[in-house]
Design an enzyme around this catalytic site. Sequence first.
Site, short mmCIF file in Angstrom:
data_model
loop_
_atom_site.label_atom_id
_atom_site.label_comp_id
_atom_site.label_asym_id
_atom_site.label_seq_id
_atom_site.Cartn_x
_atom_site.Cartn_y
_atom_site.Cartn_z
N LYS A 155 -10.73 -20.79 -28.52
CA LYS A 155 -10.19 -19.48 -28.14
C LYS A 155 -8.94 -19.16 -28.95
O LYS A 155 -8.70 -18.03 -29.33
CB LYS A 155 -9.87 -19.43 -26.64
CG LYS A 155 -11.12 -19.33 -25.79
CD LYS A 155 -10.83 -18.78 -24.42
CE LYS A 155 -12.12 -18.66 -23.63
NZ LYS A 155 -11.92 -18.25 -22.25
N LYS A 207 -18.76 -13.86 -22.78
CA LYS A 207 -18.30 -12.52 -22.44
C LYS A 207 -17.16 -12.07 -23.36
O LYS A 207 -16.84 -10.89 -23.40
CB LYS A 207 -17.92 -12.41 -20.97
CG LYS A 207 -16.90 -13.39 -20.44
CD LYS A 207 -16.66 -13.04 -18.99
CE LYS A 207 -16.58 -14.20 -18.05
NZ LYS A 207 -15.26 -14.77 -17.92
N LYS A 262 -22.71 -20.25 -27.87
CA LYS A 262 -23.06 -19.92 -26.49
C LYS A 262 -22.87 -18.42 -26.23
O LYS A 262 -22.01 -17.79 -26.84
CB LYS A 262 -22.25 -20.76 -25.50
CG LYS A 262 -20.86 -20.27 -25.22
CD LYS A 262 -20.26 -20.95 -23.99
CE LYS A 262 -18.93 -20.32 -23.65
NZ LYS A 262 -18.85 -19.62 -22.42
P1 ATP Z 1 -15.95 -16.85 -22.22
O1 ATP Z 1 -17.38 -16.76 -22.62
O2 ATP Z 1 -15.18 -15.61 -22.45
O3 ATP Z 1 -15.28 -18.09 -22.71
P2 ATP Z 1 -16.92 -17.85 -19.89
O4 ATP Z 1 -18.11 -16.98 -19.61
O5 ATP Z 1 -17.12 -19.20 -20.47
O6 ATP Z 1 -15.94 -16.97 -20.70
P3 ATP Z 1 -16.30 -17.94 -17.11
O7 ATP Z 1 -16.74 -16.57 -16.81
O8 ATP Z 1 -15.13 -18.35 -16.36
O9 ATP Z 1 -16.02 -18.11 -18.63
O10 ATP Z 1 -17.51 -18.92 -16.85
C1 ATP Z 1 -18.08 -18.93 -15.59
C2 ATP Z 1 -19.14 -19.97 -15.53
O11 ATP Z 1 -20.25 -19.62 -16.37
C3 ATP Z 1 -18.68 -21.35 -16.00
O12 ATP Z 1 -19.22 -22.32 -15.12
C4 ATP Z 1 -19.27 -21.49 -17.36
O13 ATP Z 1 -19.51 -22.84 -17.71
C5 ATP Z 1 -20.57 -20.73 -17.20
N1 ATP Z 1 -21.03 -20.22 -18.48
C6 ATP Z 1 -20.34 -19.43 -19.33
N2 ATP Z 1 -21.07 -19.14 -20.41
C7 ATP Z 1 -22.28 -19.75 -20.22
C8 ATP Z 1 -23.47 -19.83 -21.02
N3 ATP Z 1 -23.57 -19.21 -22.18
N4 ATP Z 1 -24.51 -20.55 -20.53
C9 ATP Z 1 -24.43 -21.19 -19.33
N5 ATP Z 1 -23.33 -21.16 -18.55
C10 ATP Z 1 -22.26 -20.45 -18.99
#
Ligand code: ATP
Length: 340
Positions: free
Chosen positions: A120, A211, A208
């Site tokens: 990040k 968001k 991955k």
């Molecule tokens: P960013 O993508 O901006 O780093 P994030 O989506 O990882 O944000 P959170 O919204 O806090 O951050 O994640 C919420 C949950 O979703 C966490 O348990 C994370 O591990 C899961 N998660 C996030 N992205 C994925 C993905 N691409 N596939 C599966 N699980 C995910």
Amino acid sequence: MELDMKNNKATVFSGVQPSGVLHIGNYLGALAQWVEMQNQYNCIFCVVDYHAITVKQESQELSRRILDVVKIYLASGINPEQAVIFQQSDITAHTELAWILNCAAARLADLNKMTQFKDKGAKKEPACPAGRSVSVGLYDYPVLMAADILLYNTDLVPVGDDQVQHVELCRTLAERFNRDYGQVFKAPQVAVRKQGARIMGLDDPTKKMSKSASSPANYIALTDAPEIAAKKIKRAVTDSGSEVKFDQKQKPALANLLTIYSLLAGIKIKELEENYKGKGYGEFKNGLAEEIKKFLREFQIKYNSFTDQEVKQILRDGADKIRPVANKTLKRVKNKLGII
Ligand code: ATP
Ligand code: LTN
């Protein structure tokens, strides 16, 4: 009302940041697992707003997103009668315990190993990952996450696989504190789904789904209009060849789409391969697009049925239920340190 933690059920804790639009990766990797767990465990699901401010947020948007994340929890099937839903900043014990862990358990060497900070930080300031505009909070973020988990004597933390490293750090901090100051914390286990723990970006199957991706073509947001989502699937990157076959190495993009299809439709990947034998990628994508449209239509009907007032009440009730548990742990920690 105090949360009933004396029912012999193990405790589950997890959270999502209100930092952007939630996507099907969040749903399949985390939320769907939470829903399955709520009958079996004492579940606590948090909206981690203090984590979200580790990178700059627009204040009005943040207020809106905090409520929207709760609506996503509810639309996913989390039942506030069964699970506690609350907002992290409502319980001051989280930041207090994070400070204590910073001093009494966390080491620079631990945080330097965390890959999310590097990723990040590098996104924000490519030439200088640890540079001027990257907040100290972003660096320290895993310690606040450990505090979230440890306050509730958590047994299990269901997350996507990008968070496994943070839960392992949480275990390390718990064990180190217990060793140096006396037994207080339970070291939690991570719970990662076999399938769906890492949904990849539609525009780049090597990264991955995220968001904070620079292009909305990367993800299917849970709030995307179904027709838009269908277009994103049709434009998703695919691999060379035409056979619909799960092959993580040779066909990573297709493997990702097959995983999404399988989880959303509840059909085994082997069966999907059979169904699309001799049919090619185009037809497969049409099938997946239909599945996604159906899922989003149903999801969004539920999502739109909750009012902001209802959500605010759920958050107030959740915080009231959970506060005594957090304060009790914090008090034990302070006692061990001699802060009485
Ligand atoms: P960013 O993508 O901006 O780093 P994030 O989506 O990882 O944000 P959170 O919204 O806090 O951050 O994640 C919420 C949950 O979703 C966490 O348990 C994370 O591990 C899961 N998660 C996030 N992205 C994925 C993905 N691409 N596939 C599966 N699980 C995910
Ligand atoms: N760091 C996580 C969100 C998060 C979390 C937690 C997850 C904060 N506190 C406690 C599980 C348990 C993320 O960015 N996805």
